[in-house]
Write a protein that holds these residues in place. Structure first.
Motif, PDB file in Angstrom:
ATOM      1  N   GLN A 133      66.067 112.012  44.698  1.00 17.87           N
ATOM      2  CA  GLN A 133      64.772 111.488  45.163  1.00 17.87           C
ATOM      3  C   GLN A 133      64.168 112.414  46.222  1.00 17.87           C
ATOM      4  N   LEU A 134      65.015 112.927  47.113  1.00 17.05           N
ATOM      5  CA  LEU A 134      64.547 113.875  48.142  1.00 17.05           C
ATOM      6  C   LEU A 134      63.952 115.121  47.492  1.00 17.05           C
ATOM      7  N   GLN A 135      64.666 115.578  46.464  1.00 14.14           N
ATOM      8  CA  GLN A 135      64.221 116.759  45.729  1.00 14.14           C
ATOM      9  C   GLN A 135      62.836 116.526  45.134  1.00 14.14           C
ATOM     10  N   ARG A 136      62.650 115.350  44.550  1.00 11.84           N
ATOM     11  CA  ARG A 136      61.356 115.035  43.934  1.00 11.84           C
ATOM     12  C   ARG A 136      60.267 114.924  44.993  1.00 11.84           C
ATOM     13  N   LEU A 137      60.630 114.368  46.159  1.00 13.20           N
ATOM     14  CA  LEU A 137      59.645 114.276  47.238  1.00 13.20           C
ATOM     15  C   LEU A 137      59.237 115.680  47.698  1.00 13.20           C
ATOM     16  N   ALA A 138      60.236 116.571  47.793  1.00 12.06           N
ATOM     17  CA  ALA A 138      59.940 117.946  48.224  1.00 12.06           C
ATOM     18  C   ALA A 138      58.939 118.591  47.257  1.00 12.06           C
ATOM     19  N   VAL A 139      59.153 118.372  45.979  1.00 13.76           N
ATOM     20  CA  VAL A 139      58.214 118.924  44.986  1.00 13.76           C
ATOM     21  C   VAL A 139      56.836 118.273  45.165  1.00 13.76           C
ATOM     22  N   GLY A 140      56.841 116.978  45.456  1.00 15.95           N
ATOM     23  CA  GLY A 140      55.576 116.272  45.684  1.00 15.95           C
ATOM     24  C   GLY A 140      54.786 116.850  46.847  1.00 15.95           C
ATOM     25  N   THR A 141      55.483 117.278  47.913  1.00 15.60           N
ATOM     26  CA  THR A 141      54.775 117.837  49.062  1.00 15.60           C
ATOM     27  C   THR A 141      54.090 119.152  48.703  1.00 15.60           C
ATOM     28  N   ALA A 142      54.614 119.844  47.696  1.00 14.62           N
ATOM     29  CA  ALA A 142      53.946 121.066  47.219  1.00 14.62           C
ATOM     30  C   ALA A 142      52.776 120.709  46.317  1.00 14.62           C
ATOM     31  N   MET A 143      52.991 119.721  45.443  1.00 12.87           N
ATOM     32  CA  MET A 143      51.946 119.365  44.480  1.00 12.87           C
ATOM     33  C   MET A 143      50.714 118.796  45.154  1.00 12.87           C
ATOM     34  N   PRO A 195      43.312 117.716  49.074  1.00  5.60           N
ATOM     35  CA  PRO A 195      44.592 117.335  48.455  1.00  5.60           C
ATOM     36  C   PRO A 195      44.426 116.318  47.336  1.00  5.60           C
ATOM     37  N   PHE A 196      45.443 116.213  46.498  1.00  8.84           N
ATOM     38  CA  PHE A 196      45.499 115.136  45.505  1.00  8.84           C
ATOM     39  C   PHE A 196      45.755 113.822  46.242  1.00  8.84           C
ATOM     40  N   PRO A 197      45.331 112.697  45.669  1.00  9.62           N
ATOM     41  CA  PRO A 197      45.631 111.403  46.290  1.00  9.62           C
ATOM     42  C   PRO A 197      47.138 111.134  46.318  1.00  9.62           C
ATOM     43  N   VAL A 198      47.599 110.504  47.391  1.00  7.17           N
ATOM     44  CA  VAL A 198      49.024 110.196  47.545  1.00  7.17           C
ATOM     45  C   VAL A 198      49.538 109.390  46.341  1.00  7.17           C
ATOM     46  N   ASP A 199      48.755 108.395  45.904  1.00 10.21           N
ATOM     47  CA  ASP A 199      49.205 107.538  44.792  1.00 10.21           C
ATOM     48  C   ASP A 199      49.464 108.331  43.522  1.00 10.21           C
ATOM     49  N   GLN A 200      48.584 109.292  43.282  1.00 11.80           N
ATOM     50  CA  GLN A 200      48.722 110.147  42.103  1.00 11.80           C
ATOM     51  C   GLN A 200      50.045 110.910  42.141  1.00 11.80           C
ATOM     52  N   VAL A 201      50.338 111.485  43.305  1.00  8.99           N
ATOM     53  CA  VAL A 201      51.553 112.290  43.445  1.00  8.99           C
ATOM     54  C   VAL A 201      52.792 111.399  43.363  1.00  8.99           C
ATOM     55  N   LEU A 202      52.709 110.203  43.970  1.00  7.07           N
ATOM     56  CA  LEU A 202      53.837 109.263  43.896  1.00  7.07           C
ATOM     57  C   LEU A 202      54.193 108.976  42.441  1.00  7.07           C
ATOM     58  N   LEU A 260      61.806 117.904  55.959  1.00 11.77           N
ATOM     59  CA  LEU A 260      61.169 116.587  55.928  1.00 11.77           C
ATOM     60  C   LEU A 260      61.648 115.810  57.147  1.00 11.77           C
ATOM     61  N   PHE A 261      60.763 114.994  57.700  1.00 17.14           N
ATOM     62  CA  PHE A 261      61.169 114.185  58.850  1.00 17.14           C
ATOM     63  C   PHE A 261      61.923 112.956  58.347  1.00 17.14           C
ATOM     64  N   PRO A 262      63.170 112.767  58.798  1.00 17.04           N
ATOM     65  CA  PRO A 262      64.004 111.696  58.244  1.00 17.04           C
ATOM     66  C   PRO A 262      63.442 110.294  58.469  1.00 17.04           C
ATOM     67  N   ARG A 263      62.701 110.105  59.585  1.00 20.27           N
ATOM     68  CA  ARG A 263      62.225 108.747  59.896  1.00 20.27           C
ATOM     69  C   ARG A 263      60.897 108.424  59.229  1.00 20.27           C
ATOM     70  N   LEU A 264      60.217 109.430  58.715  1.00 23.95           N
ATOM     71  CA  LEU A 264      58.956 109.141  58.012  1.00 23.95           C
ATOM     72  C   LEU A 264      59.269 108.544  56.645  1.00 23.95           C
ATOM     73  N   THR A 265      58.395 107.681  56.173  1.00 21.26           N
ATOM     74  CA  THR A 265      58.586 107.141  54.833  1.00 21.26           C
ATOM     75  C   THR A 265      58.068 108.164  53.815  1.00 21.26           C
ATOM     76  N   VAL A 266      58.366 107.873  52.560  1.00 19.74           N
ATOM     77  CA  VAL A 266      57.899 108.739  51.471  1.00 19.74           C
ATOM     78  C   VAL A 266      56.373 108.866  51.519  1.00 19.74           C
ATOM     79  N   GLY A 267      55.701 107.728  51.671  1.00 21.54           N
ATOM     80  CA  GLY A 267      54.238 107.732  51.715  1.00 21.54           C
ATOM     81  C   GLY A 267      53.701 108.522  52.900  1.00 21.54           C
ATOM     82  N   GLU A 268      54.327 108.324  54.061  1.00 18.64           N
ATOM     83  CA  GLU A 268      53.881 109.050  55.266  1.00 18.64           C
ATOM     84  C   GLU A 268      54.110 110.549  55.132  1.00 18.64           C
ATOM     85  N   SER A 269      55.228 110.915  54.520  1.00 18.73           N
ATOM     86  CA  SER A 269      55.518 112.346  54.336  1.00 18.73           C
ATOM     87  C   SER A 269      54.442 113.006  53.484  1.00 18.73           C
ATOM     88  N   LEU A 270      54.078 112.317  52.414  1.00 15.36           N
ATOM     89  CA  LEU A 270      53.057 112.890  51.530  1.00 15.36           C
ATOM     90  C   LEU A 270      51.708 112.965  52.246  1.00 15.36           C
TER      91      LEU A 270
END
Ligand SMILES: Nc1ncnc2c1ncn2[C@@H]1O[C@H](COP(=O)(O)OP(=O)(O)OP(=O)(O)O)[C@@H](O)[C@H]1O
Ligand SMILES: [Mg+2]
Length: 300
Positions: A130-140, A103-110, A83-93
């Motif tokens: 939280q990082l772990q959950r974001l990583a799973v989100g990038t797969a979902m 893809p699924f909508p970002v809001d849904q995955v959030l 994951l890019f450290p400077r990107l936000t959670v929303g930008e990463s997704l």
């Protein structure tokens, strides 16, 4: 479909001729201790690592030959996510969403990963869970036909883990196939339709959790605090007890007739031979299966 998959790192055989087939729409779990070969298997299945031998088809593709085509159709969470450290959670997704055709909508995955309130947080400021959950989100977010999750709940607190199980269950209800790895017995037992237990690169058992347990245990487990060595032998001749297993500070008796065994235990306690404080009775679990097959506890 995986047939006779083998992977060696120099003289270490990380994966030793494993074969299995994943059914469409199921949650398939690979359960095994550290170093068993889970990550190696996942990385080969998604085309990030090459196999030394064996035949693999994922959605009809050989991942080694058709990595790009395959990647449009699957979601992948790696144990060491990039994951890019400077990107936000929303930008990463959003970035990950851009890799996929639908893809699924970002809001849904959030919402699924419980990070809606962190959407504007840069990823380097997230906690480990939280990082772990974001990583799973990038797969979902892929909305892929198969979602590969390499230890999706490691490092999560019990509540977050439960929430993750619920979301994985939801994805299954949507018709997704899930391949996950875990070293949590209760996770495999609760979540997976079928489980492959892997140890030292080999699959030592494969089936539904119920099958694996009933195949190995007709008995129930009676757990006692550890007893003095000289009393251990005598536990084996309790009525109905077929096997005993000592593990750290507790001892487990496997008994076909629990009532008879407990009646006798109570008499021995009355005679001052042992103490029953902390005694519990439970059905056998995947943990017991692992212990029986390998002779050691998975937590060691
Ligand atoms: N790049 C590598 N080079 C050399 N050895 C490796 C490499 N990657 C993994 N191994 C070794 O291969 C074996 C299997 O590793 P793998 O990461 O697949 O296990 P795992 O089941 O995912 O374990 P964990 O639960 O700790 O994630 C281990 O003994 C590991 O040390
Ligand atoms: Mg791993």
């Amino acid at each position: 479909m995986v047939r006779q998959l083998t992977k060696k790192y120099r003289n270490l055989t990380a994966v030793n001729g494993i074969s299995f087939t994943i059914k469409q729409g199921e949650i398939f779990g690979m359960l095994g201790p550290n170093g068993a070969g889970k990550t190696t298997t996942v990385e080969i299945l998604v085309g990030l690592r090459s196999a030394d031998a064996g035949e693999i088809r994922v959605l009809g593709f050989d991942p080694a030959a058709h990595k790009e085509k395959l990647h449009q159709k699957i979601g992948v969470q790696l144990q060491m996510p990039a994951l890019f450290p400077r990107l936000t959670v929303g930008e990463s997704l959003k970035l990950h969403a851009s890799f996929y055709p639908a893809p699924f909508p970002v809001d849904q995955v959030l919402e699924w990963i419980g990070l809606a309130d962190r959407v504007k947080t840069q990823t380097y400021k997230l906690s480990g869970g939280q990082l772990q959950r974001l990583a799973v989100g990038t797969a979902m977010i892929s909305n892929g036909d198969i979602i590969f999750l390499d230890e999706p709940t490691t490092g999560l607190d019990p509540q977050a883990r439960r929430q993750m199980w619920a979301v994985i269950g939801q994805l299954k209800a949507m018709g997704k196939t899930i391949f996950l790895t875990t070293h949590y017995m209760e996770e495999a037992q609760y979540l997976c339709d079928r489980v492959a237990i892997i140890d030292h690169g080999s699959i030592i058992a494969l089936g539904t959790p119920e099958q694996l347990i009933s195949e190995h245990f007709a008995e129930k487990a009676i757990e006692l605090p550890q007893v003095l060595a000289e009393h251990k032998e005598s536990l084996l001749n309790l009525p109905g007890v077929t096997r005993i297993q000592a593990d750290g500070d507790k001892i487990t008796l496997y008994a076909a007739q629990v009532e008879a065994a407990i009646r006798e235990l109570i008499q021995r306690e009355a005679a001052g031979v042992l103490t029953l404080s902390g005694l519990s009775v439970r059905s056998a679990s995947l943990e017991d299966v692992f212990l029986k097959l390998t002779g050691r506890s998975m937590r060691q």
